[in-house]
Design a protein around this motif. Structure first.
Motif, mmCIF file in Angstrom:
data_model
loop_
_atom_site.group_PDB
_atom_site.id
_atom_site.type_symbol
_atom_site.label_atom_id
_atom_site.label_comp_id
_atom_site.label_asym_id
_atom_site.label_seq_id
_atom_site.Cartn_x
_atom_site.Cartn_y
_atom_site.Cartn_z
ATOM 1 N N GLU B 82 0.832 -1.210 0.000
ATOM 2 C CA GLU B 82 0.000 0.000 0.000
ATOM 3 C C GLU B 82 0.869 1.263 0.000
ATOM 4 O OE1 GLU B 82 -2.809 0.027 3.241
ATOM 5 O OE2 GLU B 82 -3.248 2.147 2.902
ATOM 6 N N GLU B 83 1.870 1.300 0.883
ATOM 7 C CA GLU B 83 2.735 2.490 0.952
ATOM 8 C C GLU B 83 3.612 2.617 -0.301
ATOM 9 O OE1 GLU B 83 2.776 5.020 2.927
ATOM 10 O OE2 GLU B 83 1.314 4.259 4.348
ATOM 11 N N ARG B 86 1.542 4.044 -2.981
ATOM 12 C CA ARG B 86 1.318 5.474 -2.711
ATOM 13 C C ARG B 86 2.541 6.296 -3.134
ATOM 14 N NH1 ARG B 86 0.441 9.001 1.307
ATOM 15 N NH2 ARG B 86 1.768 7.948 2.808
ATOM 16 N N GLU B 89 2.499 6.511 -6.900
ATOM 17 C CA GLU B 89 1.450 7.451 -7.329
ATOM 18 C C GLU B 89 1.896 8.892 -7.075
ATOM 19 O OE1 GLU B 89 -1.460 7.018 -8.958
ATOM 20 O OE2 GLU B 89 -0.702 4.984 -9.217
ATOM 21 N N ASN B 90 2.541 9.110 -5.933
ATOM 22 C CA ASN B 90 3.047 10.440 -5.585
ATOM 23 C C ASN B 90 4.044 10.912 -6.637
ATOM 24 O OD1 ASN B 90 3.426 12.657 -3.659
ATOM 25 N ND2 ASN B 90 5.472 11.813 -3.399
#
Lengths: 149, 120
Positions: B82-83, B86, B89-90
């Motif tokens: 998940e991280e 993220r 995506e960032n």
């Protein structure tokens, strides 16, 4: 009515004795200049302040350092001035973080045995207050007195 | 105390400088991303660091710096798809923002002929 200007004192590890003394002194000086002062630090650093000033005469507002960073990032709080205390690499890193997340004018209060060498490594925008002070707070106090508030 | 200390983590460097921790992540990650100080991970930890703050991906593990005022910098690794997603995506968001900014950063008009290019 105009809102009181806000100042933050961000303390590092309390292992160098002058930090607690200078934080209390600076808090007193800033309050006398009309600032609403918050002192942030680790649990131990805040306990040292509270034991030294049990009636909260000089230390009115305290905060956990990491929680305060969270609150600044989440835009719940910010300051006009920030004095970041640093005598080790971690302190320098916290100073860089405040420089990046806060709109406050940053003062890097650099002390300890290697103060000059450490101060040279500060690459972020900050007014440096440097003194090779470990046990005797006066060299650092004298430098702080030269800062115009 | 951040919830990070309650997660299952591995320590790769302990009580080091932030610069050494950053270099470790850069050299030992399959992917390296740079975030701003204050980047939030695992719900309640806001990254402390001097820019550029490196974060690494190695398999399913995310490598990052963890700074404690009295103990220096640690390099931690925690498995978290998940991280990692993220982070990716960032990074995509940053590229999109820089592409959008691109034309605005131009301060003078584009040359209209080869002659003009030579004159510049």
């Amino acid at each position: 009515m105009t809102e009181c200007k806000k100042a933050l004192l961000a303390m590092g590890c309390p292992e160098v004795p002058v930090q607690t003394s200078i934080a209390i002194y600076l808090s007193h000086k800033l309050e006398a200049a009309g600032y609403d002062v918050t002192i942030a630090g680790t649990d131990a650093a805040v306990k040292l302040l509270k034991v030294a000033d049990p009636d909260g005469y000089y230390v009115k507002k305290t905060a956990d350092l990491d929680q305060l960073i969270a609150d600044i990032v989440e835009k719940k709080v910010d300051f006009d001035l920030c004095f970041a205390f640093m005598h080790n690499d971690a302190g320098m890193t916290y100073g860089a973080t405040f420089s990046a997340i806060s709109r406050a004018k940053l003062y890097a209060v650099v002390f300890g045995r290697n103060a000059e060498a450490m101060a040279e490594e500060i690459e972020y925008p900050a007014e440096k207050i440097i003194a090779k002070a470990v046990h005797n707070p006066n060299p650092l106090k004298n430098k702080i007195d030269k800062v115009i508030l | 105390m951040s919830c990070i200390e309650q997660l299952k983590y591995k320590l790769y460097l302990e009580r080091t400088s932030f610069k050494e921790a950053r270099e470790y992540i850069e050299k030992n990650s399959e992917e390296v991303y740079y975030v701003d100080p204050g980047y939030k991970i695992f719900k309640d930890y806001y990254i402390i660091g001097a820019p550029p703050v490196a974060m690494g991906v190695r398999g399913k593990e995310m490598l990052f710096t963890y700074v404690k005022p009295c103990h220096g910098t640690f390099v931690m690794g925690i498995d978290s798809e998940e991280e990692i997603n993220r982070l990716r995506e960032n990074e995509k968001g940053k590229i999109k923002r820089s592409l959008k900014k691109g034309p605005k950063e131009r301060t003078e008009p584009a040359p209209s002929s080869y002659d003009e290019i030579w004159r510049r």
